[in-house]
Design a protein around this motif. Structure first.
Motif, mmCIF file in Angstrom:
data_model
loop_
_atom_site.group_PDB
_atom_site.id
_atom_site.type_symbol
_atom_site.label_atom_id
_atom_site.label_comp_id
_atom_site.label_asym_id
_atom_site.label_seq_id
_atom_site.Cartn_x
_atom_site.Cartn_y
_atom_site.Cartn_z
ATOM 1 N N ARG A 14 0.881 -0.977 -0.001
ATOM 2 C CA ARG A 14 -0.088 -0.118 -0.068
ATOM 3 C C ARG A 14 0.832 1.196 0.188
ATOM 4 N NH1 ARG A 14 -4.372 1.521 4.861
ATOM 5 N NH2 ARG A 14 -5.147 3.409 3.861
ATOM 6 N N GLN A 17 2.344 1.885 -3.498
ATOM 7 C CA GLN A 17 1.527 2.034 -4.380
ATOM 8 C C GLN A 17 1.307 3.890 -4.407
ATOM 9 O OE1 GLN A 17 -2.648 0.694 -3.927
ATOM 10 N NE2 GLN A 17 -2.898 0.956 -6.105
ATOM 11 N N LEU A 18 1.157 4.261 -3.013
ATOM 12 C CA LEU A 18 0.666 5.756 -2.871
ATOM 13 C C LEU A 18 1.994 6.489 -3.223
ATOM 14 C CD1 LEU A 18 -1.205 5.394 0.457
ATOM 15 C CD2 LEU A 18 -2.205 6.023 -1.962
ATOM 16 N N ARG A 48 2.672 6.870 -6.773
ATOM 17 C CA ARG A 48 1.651 7.667 -7.767
ATOM 18 C C ARG A 48 1.986 9.042 -7.368
ATOM 19 N NH1 ARG A 48 -4.002 6.818 -5.217
ATOM 20 N NH2 ARG A 48 -3.577 4.784 -5.955
ATOM 21 N N PHE A 49 2.402 9.176 -6.244
ATOM 22 C CA PHE A 49 2.445 10.872 -5.771
ATOM 23 C C PHE A 49 4.018 11.426 -6.599
ATOM 24 C CE2 PHE A 49 5.231 13.830 -3.086
ATOM 25 C CZ PHE A 49 4.469 14.802 -3.066
ATOM 26 N N GLU A 61 -7.776 5.938 6.863
ATOM 27 C CA GLU A 61 -7.072 6.874 5.803
ATOM 28 C C GLU A 61 -5.759 7.254 6.015
ATOM 29 O OE1 GLU A 61 -8.579 10.474 2.963
ATOM 30 O OE2 GLU A 61 -9.685 9.811 4.576
ATOM 31 N N TRP A 62 -4.890 6.930 5.056
ATOM 32 C CA TRP A 62 -3.366 7.597 5.029
ATOM 33 C C TRP A 62 -3.480 9.044 4.450
ATOM 34 C CZ3 TRP A 62 0.606 2.949 3.644
ATOM 35 C CH2 TRP A 62 0.129 2.012 4.468
ATOM 36 N N THR A 86 -1.160 12.615 0.495
ATOM 37 C CA THR A 86 -2.308 12.536 -0.367
ATOM 38 C C THR A 86 -3.491 13.523 -0.255
ATOM 39 O OG1 THR A 86 -3.561 11.320 1.456
ATOM 40 C CG2 THR A 86 -2.341 10.071 0.089
#
Length: 349
Positions: free
Chosen positions: A217, A220-221, A224-225, A262-263, A284
């Protein structure tokens, strides 16, 4: 006998005594720096892993990046040419290195490199080490050394002899990056303005911090960032960071800011002996970076196993132009960081 003749004879003797067969076991060839001390420069192989890792563990400029289990995770991309300097039968210094285009690099696969020195390594030891290194480079037809010394916040004791010796041999500075470091001995959050900023960050960015082992996880974040913000990818792939974290679980940590499930953001942190390094991170929410860093600094201050003498927020260089991104560096200065140069030295034979 004239003094000039004596001097010439002494110089010729010293040159003769500095001859070495590189790469043989420590009991084979040696160099005499004086009448009693024997030196040998040895190419690394698996039989020297214990000598290598033992020295890294006790070195004045130790870092977990230099252990063989870290160095060898990308052995398919870098042709290893690491060396050990023995004084008598004891390893006194190490040079993590690889060969690329007839050049010796120390080290392009790491943040930095250079001689890794034992607590009792002295100027004369590295002087002999560079003499032997030049001989070995000429033997292998390597015409250039690119050398990125360990910055001083990562040193438990001064280790600057190598840079002086390179300068004496005609090395030049090829590039200078500006890193952002802050000491933890001074509580900068006690300053009125920073306390005010922290309260504001807590109001605007209510969250909790915790470590996570959910690398799937997290990556993935993070990916994307980095792609959306910078058009880039993480330095390490997901498979690589999983491997490295399994090998160095105490040194590589992933911390997330969350509210419930939620991260909101995350940071990869490298913990070496002297430094808490913010390796790279994501967020995020459209929160100012200062809010995340202020909250994370405060959280780290409360975690004894994260506490080190220094915090390293990395460089603020523009990858395209190579110039300092002043606004980003200013943000780090507002948090209490100050600039330290990160050098790349070039020695042409």
């Amino acid at each position: 006998m004239s003094s000039q003749t004596s001097q010439n004879l002494f110089s010729n003797f010293w040159l003769f005594a500095s001859t070495l067969i590189v790469g043989q076991p420590p009991s084979a060839g040696f160099v005499m720096a004086d009448s009693s001390v024997k030196y040998q420069l040895v190419s690394y192989s698996g039989k020297f892993q214990h000598d290598w890792d033992s020295l890294v563990a006790s070195a004045r400029n130790s870092h977990f990046l230099f252990f063989r289990e870290f160095l060898e995770y990308h052995a398919d991309r870098f042709k290893d040419a690491s060396l050990l300097l023995f004084r008598q039968d004891k390893a006194i210094a190490l040079l993590p290195a690889h060969i690329e285009n007839n050049e010796l690099h120390s080290h392009s696969g790491l943040t930095f490199g250079g001689w890794i020195v034992a607590p009792d390594c002295r100027y004369e030891d590295l002087e002999a080490g560079f003499e032997l290194l030049e001989q070995e480079m000429r033997r292998q037809n390597l015409y250039r050394l690119l050398y990125r010394p360990v910055p001083f916040p990562y040193q438990s004791e001064p280790c600057g002899d190598d840079q002086y010796l390179l300068q004496q041999r005609g090395a030049r500075c090829e590039s200078v990056l500006l890193g952002a470091f802050m000491t933890t001995s001074t509580d900068r959050l006690s300053k009125k303005q920073l306390r005010k900023n922290l309260r504001k960050a807590e109001e605007q960015f209510p969250c909790q911090f915790q470590e996570t082992d959910d690398l799937d996880r997290f990556w993935q974040l993070l990916s994307r960032f980095l792609h959306e913000r910078h058009g880039s990818t993480p330095v390490h792939s997901l498979a690589e960071i999983k491997l490295l974290k399994s090998r160095f679980p105490e040194n590589i940590r992933c911390v997330v800011a969350h509210h419930g499930d939620e991260w909101y953001g995350g940071e990869v942190i490298f913990l070496s002996r002297q430094v808490t390094r913010f390796q790279y991170g994501f967020r995020t929410l459209e929160q100012p970076l200062s809010n995340i860093h202020l909250r994370l600094f405060e959280w780290i201050r409360r975690q004894p196993d994260y506490t080190r003498p220094w915090i390293d927020l990395g460089t603020s260089m523009d990858p395209a132009s190579g110039q300092l991104q002043k606004s980003l560096h200013r943000h780090k200065e507002n948090l209490g960081c100050r600039g330290i140069p990160l050098l790349t030295l070039v020695w042409d034979l």
